[in-house]
Design an enzyme around this catalytic site. Structure first.
Site, short mmCIF file in Angstrom:
data_model
loop_
_atom_site.label_atom_id
_atom_site.label_comp_id
_atom_site.label_asym_id
_atom_site.label_seq_id
_atom_site.Cartn_x
_atom_site.Cartn_y
_atom_site.Cartn_z
N ASP A 1 12.96 0.27 -25.83
CA ASP A 1 13.85 1.30 -26.37
C ASP A 1 15.13 1.44 -25.56
O ASP A 1 15.14 2.03 -24.47
CB ASP A 1 13.07 2.64 -26.37
CG ASP A 1 13.92 3.77 -26.91
OD1 ASP A 1 13.51 4.94 -26.76
OD2 ASP A 1 15.00 3.49 -27.45
N ASP B 1 20.72 1.60 -30.28
CA ASP B 1 19.42 2.17 -29.98
C ASP B 1 18.26 1.44 -30.67
O ASP B 1 17.97 1.69 -31.85
CB ASP B 1 19.41 3.65 -30.37
CG ASP B 1 18.12 4.33 -30.01
OD1 ASP B 1 17.97 5.53 -30.29
OD2 ASP B 1 17.24 3.65 -29.43
C1 LIG Z 1 9.84 4.73 -34.26
C2 LIG Z 1 9.12 5.33 -35.43
N1 LIG Z 1 9.73 5.91 -36.44
O1 LIG Z 1 8.80 6.35 -37.34
C3 LIG Z 1 7.59 6.05 -36.85
C4 LIG Z 1 6.30 6.39 -37.55
C5 LIG Z 1 7.76 5.38 -35.65
C6 LIG Z 1 6.69 4.79 -34.78
N2 LIG Z 1 5.89 5.82 -34.15
C7 LIG Z 1 5.28 5.42 -32.89
C8 LIG Z 1 6.46 7.09 -33.92
C9 LIG Z 1 7.57 7.10 -32.93
C10 LIG Z 1 8.43 8.11 -32.79
C11 LIG Z 1 9.29 7.71 -31.82
N3 LIG Z 1 8.94 6.50 -31.40
N4 LIG Z 1 7.87 6.10 -32.08
C12 LIG Z 1 9.63 5.76 -30.37
C13 LIG Z 1 10.44 6.67 -29.54
N5 LIG Z 1 11.17 7.56 -30.37
C14 LIG Z 1 12.53 7.55 -30.40
C15 LIG Z 1 13.24 6.70 -29.58
C16 LIG Z 1 14.63 6.71 -29.69
N6 LIG Z 1 15.40 5.92 -28.91
N7 LIG Z 1 15.24 7.52 -30.57
C17 LIG Z 1 14.49 8.33 -31.34
N8 LIG Z 1 13.14 8.36 -31.29
C18 LIG Z 1 10.43 8.42 -31.27
#
Ligand SMILES: Cc1noc(C)c1CN(C)Cc1cc2n(n1)CCN(c1cc(N)ncn1)C2
Length: 397
Positions: free
Chosen positions: A101, A287
């Protein structure tokens, strides 16, 4: 570069390659006798001096730098509907798949400190099963992401291998709590942050990311990594080098502002399809941890006004459109160039299995003032995250 400097650099070069030097180890100095084993840092630093002044790096220095440093590549495997991309990491002998990330700076993992009901289906990290784990006493962490998800816990250090490159003593943040969004995602065993370490959440002393720790240990000849994500297919993260076979044309760079800890730059504008390019400053971050392309409402409305049947679906939480629609390309001005996101990449697919309604890859940034160029954008380019030169680059592929 005038002759004196050349002489200086050349003499430094000779010195670095011939004089026996103490071998700096993580445990301080130990002299390795008469074996002239130059410090990894010297030829790397020397190569950078030449590069800094735009001079070709002499082959003996380039060879020494290459011999003393590492490069590596690891696949980035898409989850369902490309919501995130996962890559294998080895921590103290234990293999987990993490979401790399560039929008955050914590390396955190599902761990033996989580209730077992939360770890079903996940690979977990158990420091008691590692020969090289050490507790970072008193250290804790707690992270919250843009979508409200988050996790928290305590911290160990251990040997962390990514793309065949092992970093010793890397901070590993063990989750003892994770939010529900992560529980729904059984393949995701945590995150590996690739933003700037200034936004690492460990307290009382913030820790460095795997990439920054590796760079500080002089492991890379070039402190950069590239991201090549693909729609519905494995891509790669490459560290320490740029693979010219992964892009076409040339790489266009733009300076980044790391004051918020992100790979942040000012975009030069946007265009929809073959419409006019709208010149405007766009404060954006690159990102990999965000699935979508999130931009100001005015731009989102302009784009979907050109898609028949597009509308905001409150239940789905954003713009949807008939899956039969022809989506226009999205053009993003970056530096002196323009990145084209083909219309085919501007969709996340059907909102649910069998539905004829598709969820838009471009959605509103809810007026937060920052545009987030996430995976929808990154699938269209070869992206270069160049920490040495504080710049972001992209090329068509
Ligand atoms: C990704 C994702 N999106 O929908 C789902 C379901 C997922 C996967 N799932 C594990 C949910 C999730 C939510 C997040 N992640 N993973 C990764 C970190 N997140 C970020 C990182 C960042 N740089 N910016 C914003 N949020 C939020």
């Amino acid at each position: 570069m005038h002759s004196l400097t050349t002489l200086l650099v050349a003499s430094l070069a000779t010195l670095a390659l011939t004089k026996p030097v103490p071998q700096i180890t993580t445990k301080g100095f130990s002299v390795t006798g008469t074996v002239a084993k130059p410090l990894p840092a010297y030829p790397v630093r020397l190569a950078r001096v030449y590069e800094k002044y735009g001079k070709p790096v002499p082959s003996n220095i380039a060879a020494a730098a290459a011999a003393a440093t590492e490069t590596g590549s690891v696949p980035a495997i898409p989850e369902e509907s490309d919501v995130a991309y996962l890559s294998e990491v080895n921590i103290g002998g234990q293999t987990l798949t993490l979401d790399f990330d560039t929008g955050s700076a914590d390396l955190w993992v599902f761990s033996s400190e989580l209730a077992s009901s939360y770890t079903e289906g996940h690979a977990i990290y158990n420091p008691n099963k590692s020969k090289t784990a050490k507790k970072l006493n008193g250290a804790t962490w707690k992270i919250r992401y843009g979508d409200g998800s988050g996790a928290s816990g305590d911290v160990y250090t251990d040997d962390v291998e990514v793309a065949g490159i092992t970093v010793k003593g890397q901070a590993v943040e063990l989750a003892s709590k994770v939010s529900s969004q992560f529980l729904q995602d059984p393949d995701n065993d945590g995150l590996l942050g690739l933003a700037f370490s200034s936004i690492n959440t460990v307290q009382p002393k913030p820790q460095t990311t795997w990439f920054d720790t590796a760079a500080a240990q002089g492991l890379f000849a070039k402190s950069l990594f590239t991201v090549d994500l693909k729609q519905g297919a494995p891509g790669t993260y490459d560290f320490g080098y740029i693979d010219s076979s992964k892009y076409t044309g040339k790489i266009t760079y733009t300076d980044i502002n790391e004051s918020q800890g992100f790979w942040e730059f000012t975009g030069t504008g946007y265009g929809v399809g073959d419409g006019n390019f709208q010149e405007q400053d766009i404060d954006a971050i690159a990102d990999t941890g965000t699935t979508l392309l999130l931009m100001d409402d005015s731009i989102v409305e302009d784009y979907y006004s050109q898609v028949d049947g597009a509308e905001v679906d409150q239940q789905q939480g954003g713009y949807v459109f008939p899956c039969s629609a022809q989506l226009p390309d999205m053009i993003l001005g970056i530096g002196s160039g323009q990145a084209t996101i083909p219309g085919g990449l501007m969709s996340l697919g059907a909102v649910s299995r069998g539905s004829s309604s598709c969820f838009g890859g471009l959605q509103s940034n809810q007026g937060v003032g920052l545009s987030i160029y996430g995976d929808i954008f990154l699938k269209a380019v070869l992206a270069v995250f160049d920490a040495d030169n504080k710049r972001f680059g992209f090329a068509p592929k």
